[in-house]
Structures are given as C-alpha cells and as structure tokens.
Design a protein around this motif. Structure first.
Motif, mmCIF file in Angstrom:
data_model
loop_
_atom_site.group_PDB
_atom_site.id
_atom_site.type_symbol
_atom_site.label_atom_id
_atom_site.label_comp_id
_atom_site.label_asym_id
_atom_site.label_seq_id
_atom_site.Cartn_x
_atom_site.Cartn_y
_atom_site.Cartn_z
ATOM 1 N N GLU A 130 32.134 101.096 41.524
ATOM 2 C CA GLU A 130 31.652 101.431 40.246
ATOM 3 C C GLU A 130 30.321 100.728 40.351
ATOM 4 O OE1 GLU A 130 33.911 99.635 37.191
ATOM 5 O OE2 GLU A 130 35.093 101.573 37.213
ATOM 6 N N GLY A 131 29.543 100.942 41.341
ATOM 7 C CA GLY A 131 28.159 100.365 41.733
ATOM 8 C C GLY A 131 27.823 98.932 42.237
ATOM 9 N N THR A 132 28.909 98.249 42.205
ATOM 10 C CA THR A 132 28.873 96.767 42.723
ATOM 11 C C THR A 132 29.368 96.700 43.972
ATOM 12 O OG1 THR A 132 29.237 96.127 40.371
ATOM 13 C CG2 THR A 132 29.779 94.551 42.365
ATOM 14 N N SER A 133 28.692 96.284 45.001
ATOM 15 C CA SER A 133 28.875 96.071 46.256
ATOM 16 C C SER A 133 30.165 95.330 46.569
ATOM 17 C CB SER A 133 27.713 95.449 46.984
ATOM 18 O OG SER A 133 26.728 96.381 47.303
ATOM 19 N N PHE A 134 30.827 95.305 47.644
ATOM 20 C CA PHE A 134 32.244 94.501 48.036
ATOM 21 C C PHE A 134 31.341 93.287 48.467
ATOM 22 C CE2 PHE A 134 33.848 98.747 48.766
ATOM 23 C CZ PHE A 134 34.993 98.898 47.805
ATOM 24 N N GLN A 135 32.148 92.228 48.485
ATOM 25 C CA GLN A 135 31.679 90.663 48.609
ATOM 26 C C GLN A 135 32.269 90.566 49.931
ATOM 27 O OE1 GLN A 135 32.727 88.527 45.039
ATOM 28 N NE2 GLN A 135 30.816 88.522 44.571
ATOM 29 N N ARG A 136 33.539 90.454 50.178
ATOM 30 C CA ARG A 136 34.220 90.242 51.573
ATOM 31 C C ARG A 136 35.146 90.995 51.866
ATOM 32 N NH1 ARG A 136 33.237 87.108 55.708
ATOM 33 N NH2 ARG A 136 35.137 86.666 57.287
ATOM 34 N N PRO A 137 35.241 92.401 52.208
ATOM 35 C CA PRO A 137 36.501 93.231 52.394
ATOM 36 C C PRO A 137 37.198 92.413 53.340
ATOM 37 C CG PRO A 137 34.559 94.546 52.332
ATOM 38 C CD PRO A 137 34.054 92.983 52.222
ATOM 39 N N PHE A 150 43.466 98.057 50.308
ATOM 40 C CA PHE A 150 42.708 96.673 50.997
ATOM 41 C C PHE A 150 42.391 95.737 49.930
ATOM 42 C CE2 PHE A 150 39.466 99.391 49.472
ATOM 43 C CZ PHE A 150 38.298 98.752 49.117
ATOM 44 N N THR A 151 41.959 94.675 50.452
ATOM 45 C CA THR A 151 41.613 93.346 49.621
ATOM 46 C C THR A 151 40.250 93.189 49.885
ATOM 47 O OG1 THR A 151 42.469 91.920 51.216
ATOM 48 C CG2 THR A 151 44.001 92.511 49.455
ATOM 49 N N ASP A 152 39.629 92.648 48.639
ATOM 50 C CA ASP A 152 38.285 91.790 48.776
ATOM 51 C C ASP A 152 38.545 90.633 48.218
ATOM 52 O OD1 ASP A 152 35.728 90.919 48.261
ATOM 53 O OD2 ASP A 152 35.060 92.806 47.621
ATOM 54 N N SER A 153 38.303 89.664 49.018
ATOM 55 C CA SER A 153 38.624 88.222 48.740
ATOM 56 C C SER A 153 37.501 87.607 47.807
ATOM 57 C CB SER A 153 38.849 87.506 49.806
ATOM 58 O OG SER A 153 37.813 87.141 50.762
ATOM 59 N N GLY A 154 36.221 88.139 47.676
ATOM 60 C CA GLY A 154 35.532 87.563 46.854
ATOM 61 C C GLY A 154 34.596 86.632 47.559
ATOM 62 N N THR A 155 33.707 85.838 46.804
ATOM 63 C CA THR A 155 32.907 84.695 47.379
ATOM 64 C C THR A 155 33.611 83.611 47.002
ATOM 65 O OG1 THR A 155 31.639 84.667 45.324
ATOM 66 C CG2 THR A 155 30.851 86.199 47.000
ATOM 67 N N ARG A 156 33.366 82.535 48.052
ATOM 68 C CA ARG A 156 33.606 81.060 47.712
ATOM 69 C C ARG A 156 32.639 80.240 48.306
ATOM 70 N NH1 ARG A 156 36.645 79.034 52.115
ATOM 71 N NH2 ARG A 156 36.817 80.358 53.779
ATOM 72 N N ALA A 157 32.613 78.981 47.680
ATOM 73 C CA ALA A 157 31.512 78.178 48.206
ATOM 74 C C ALA A 157 31.692 77.653 49.622
ATOM 75 C CB ALA A 157 31.397 76.829 47.112
ATOM 76 N N VAL A 161 26.747 77.959 52.019
ATOM 77 C CA VAL A 161 26.370 78.660 50.725
ATOM 78 C C VAL A 161 27.161 77.804 49.513
ATOM 79 C CG1 VAL A 161 26.382 80.704 49.458
ATOM 80 C CG2 VAL A 161 26.131 80.995 52.126
ATOM 81 N N PRO A 162 26.716 76.983 49.225
ATOM 82 C CA PRO A 162 27.251 75.974 48.346
ATOM 83 C C PRO A 162 27.411 76.555 46.935
ATOM 84 C CG PRO A 162 25.178 74.970 48.541
ATOM 85 C CD PRO A 162 25.360 76.016 49.722
ATOM 86 N N ASN A 163 26.573 77.470 46.744
ATOM 87 C CA ASN A 163 26.350 78.063 45.225
ATOM 88 C C ASN A 163 26.332 79.702 45.245
ATOM 89 O OD1 ASN A 163 26.397 75.724 43.559
ATOM 90 N ND2 ASN A 163 24.531 75.586 44.603
ATOM 91 N N PRO A 164 27.430 80.235 45.794
ATOM 92 C CA PRO A 164 27.242 81.726 45.841
ATOM 93 C C PRO A 164 27.471 82.411 44.636
ATOM 94 C CG PRO A 164 29.805 80.967 46.189
ATOM 95 C CD PRO A 164 28.607 79.755 46.020
ATOM 96 N N PRO A 165 27.099 83.887 44.759
ATOM 97 C CA PRO A 165 27.109 84.556 43.424
ATOM 98 C C PRO A 165 28.535 84.594 42.957
ATOM 99 C CG PRO A 165 26.203 85.805 45.447
ATOM 100 C CD PRO A 165 26.920 84.539 46.002
ATOM 101 N N PRO A 166 28.404 84.964 41.701
ATOM 102 C CA PRO A 166 30.034 84.926 41.034
ATOM 103 C C PRO A 166 30.950 85.846 41.814
ATOM 104 C CG PRO A 166 28.244 85.190 39.193
ATOM 105 C CD PRO A 166 27.308 85.219 40.732
ATOM 106 N N SER A 167 32.146 85.265 41.959
ATOM 107 C CA SER A 167 33.173 85.987 42.866
ATOM 108 C C SER A 167 33.833 87.271 41.778
ATOM 109 C CB SER A 167 34.241 85.120 43.188
ATOM 110 O OG SER A 167 35.111 85.673 44.064
ATOM 111 N N HIS A 168 34.083 88.412 42.483
ATOM 112 C CA HIS A 168 34.909 89.500 41.807
ATOM 113 C C HIS A 168 35.928 89.953 42.728
ATOM 114 C CE1 HIS A 168 32.456 92.239 43.637
ATOM 115 N NE2 HIS A 168 31.074 91.611 43.329
ATOM 116 N N PRO A 169 36.932 88.979 43.067
ATOM 117 C CA PRO A 169 38.015 89.484 44.024
ATOM 118 C C PRO A 169 38.876 90.616 43.556
ATOM 119 C CG PRO A 169 38.644 87.635 42.873
ATOM 120 C CD PRO A 169 37.207 87.600 42.612
ATOM 121 N N GLY A 170 39.361 91.544 44.390
ATOM 122 C CA GLY A 170 40.102 92.546 44.092
ATOM 123 C C GLY A 170 41.004 93.066 45.040
ATOM 124 N N LEU A 171 42.247 93.742 44.445
ATOM 125 C CA LEU A 171 42.813 94.725 45.309
ATOM 126 C C LEU A 171 42.459 96.160 45.086
ATOM 127 C CD1 LEU A 171 45.561 95.127 46.939
ATOM 128 C CD2 LEU A 171 46.897 95.130 44.831
#
Length: 320
Positions: A130-137, A150-157, A161-171
């Motif tokens: 929906e227009g939002t790039s995957f963060q970490r497939p 597939f899974t996208d595990s999102g971002t983590r500090a 990168v101590p302050n990554p963008p807000p995480s949006h993990p998903g299946l």
C-alpha cells in the motif's frame, strides 16, 4: 626391544588421550528418539561467513545459504566443499526454490521479494505494501498452490542505527496470481516461516515471543485461528526485553518441527510437544535439511555453518 615396546605403548596412550580430548571438545547430538542418535559428532564446516541466513536444500544435494552482509549466496557441496553460488544477491535473506528451478529470495538491500536466479528469470514480485516500502524482508516459504508466504521483521535499534524509523513488521502473502496481501501485523518480530507436510498449517517464528505461532490456511491462501504452537526453551531476558531468539524453521518427514532459538535447535512433535534440543557452539540463525536423502540437517548462524547427521529424514515434497 623392550624399550621400543614401552615407547610404542606410551605413544599409543598419548594418541588415545588426545583423541578423547578432541572428541570431548566436539559438539555431539543428543539422543532424541527417531530424530538423532546420541553422541554423533556435529561437523563445523567453516567459520567466518558474513551474515549467515536462508539455508535451503538444492537440486544436486548441496546446500545453499545466504551471506546477507557480503551480498552473496554460498554453496556447500555434500563433501563439505564451500563455493560461491551467486554474487550480487541484493542482500538475499530467506530463500525458496520453485519446481522449475527459480530461486526466490527475500531481499534486504533494495527491500523486495522476487526471483533472483537464473539471470534470465529475474523479476520483482513485491516491493511495498500500500505504498509503504518493506523494511527487512526476512524469510519465505513456497506453497504447492504457488502462493508465497513471507515475513518482514521490521526495524530495530542497533549500534549503527540507534533510532530507526518506526517499525511495521508483518506477515504477507503473494498469491499465485501476483496479488499481495498482509495477513498479520500483530507479531512483534516475525521471522522464520514454514509449512507442515499437508500445507494446511503455516508456522511463524516470533523472535520476541515465547512460542512458535501456527495458523490454519484457507483455500484462498489466507490464514486464521492464530495460536501458540510450541513453547520455546530459549525464552530469556536479553537486555531490556525478553526473547526466544526464534529464527529459522524446518520440518522432517514425520512432521516434526525444528526451531533455531537461543537454546540451539529445538525439536517438537506435530502437536507441539518438546522432544529435545540439539546444542551448537554458536546460536543458530537458520536451519534446513539437505543432501540426496535429506538425512542431514544444516545450521548456519553467527558466521558459522554446521552439518548434523540425523536419523530423521527431511520432508522431500519441497526444497524447504
């Protein structure tokens, strides 16, 4: 003559003690009925890899796995020989193999899922939701219907990168017709994915959860009935948060589930009953059966690769 005999005995004794000491240093399998004979040496194939992930049994009996940090796919032949299978993998992480030989990868540099091999078959299957790039497939598995989970595990500090963008993990699901659907966004850190033999159940590893999750798969590929499937021994506090370290998943021909976790490789019955743990020198990140008879379980993690002879046979109905 007597002196030579004594010398021979002393030399033999020294060699025996050296062999025993060496054997005691080697990791060995535990006795798990139907899974592993006790005391079998676990072979450390090699150390020093860069970003060990995504192992999968290949058509020639070898194992392929990804070195995400070195942007390549590496091959381990049945005799343990290590070689480069594919350079410039776009940071390939999890892998799947189609019946016609295309290699599909969750890719972490330009974040996407798609075919990366062979060259003339390369294509992108999904780049954003929906227009939002995957963060970490992260990981993926191919259903016999042609659907890809597939899974996208999102971002983590991290230190970098101590302050990554807000995480949006998903299946997610990519249907055989190419439609992208998000199946879940309530898993803290979705990681490994796997199917049971009948391909009616989808397993998902949640790195920050105490259990492997299970879902029922509907005829249209969507999932329902989320539940806790296998309680992980690896569940422990790491810094400020609790984690099981749940990562890669595999199944054998008896539908037993194998989970790479903080504790090693945890083995469960199809009902989620804990059967035993295969300990390794370093924490495993991902696992896969490979070889002509699929009686060898490979584990990769923390720069190392291990080869584990088992009694159990991996499921031969698909590559992963």
């Amino acid at each position: 003559m007597q002196y030579n005999n004594i010398k021979t005995i002393l030399l033999g004794t020294a060699l025996l003690f050296a062999a025993v000491a060496h054997a005691e240093d080697d990791p060995v399998t535990p006795a798990i009925p139907g899974v592993s004979a006790g005391g079998v040496i676990i072979d450390t194939i090699k150390e020093g890899f860069k970003g060990t992930e995504g192992p999968i049994g290949y058509t020639d009996g070898s194992l392929l796995f990804t070195e995400t940090n070195d942007n390549r796919i590496t091959k381990i032949a049945p005799d343990g020989t290590v070689s480069t299978f594919l350079e410039n993998s776009n940071g390939a992480n999890g892998l799947a193999l189609t019946p016609t030989g295309e290699l599909i990868a969750a890719q972490t540099l330009n974040t996407q899922v798609g075919v990366i091999y062979p060259e003339d078959k390369k294509k992108i299957l999904a780049q954003n939701f929906e227009g939002t790039s995957f963060q970490r497939p992260n990981d993926l598995v191919l259903h016999k219907s042609g659907n890809i989970y597939f899974t996208d595990s999102g971002t983590r500090a991290t230190k970098e990168v101590p302050n990554p963008p807000p995480s949006h993990p998903g299946l997610f699901l990519i249907t055989a017709s190419g439609e992208l659907k998000r199946l879940a966004n309530d898993i803290k850190r979705p990681n490994g994915v796997q199917l049971n033999k009948a391909e009616t159940i989808l397993y998902v590893a949640d790195t920050l959860g105490e259990h492997v999750l299970a879902y029922d798969i509907a005829a249209d590929g969507t999932v329902s009935n989320k539940r806790n499937c296998a309680k992980l021994d690896g569940w422990k506090k790491e810094g400020e948060e609790w984690s099981s370290g749940a990562d890669g998943l595999a199944i054998d021909d008896n539908d037993r589930l194998y989970v790479a976790s903080n504790s090693g490789i945890e083995v469960f019955s199809p009902k989620g009953e804990a059967l035993g743990i295969i300990k390794l020198p370093k924490k495993p990140q991902n696992i896969a059966f490979a070889g002509k008879d699929k009686k060898t379980l490979y584990a990769v993690g923390r720069g190392s690769a291990y080869k584990i002879p088992l009694l159990a046979q991996g499921y031969q109905g698909r590559a992963k």
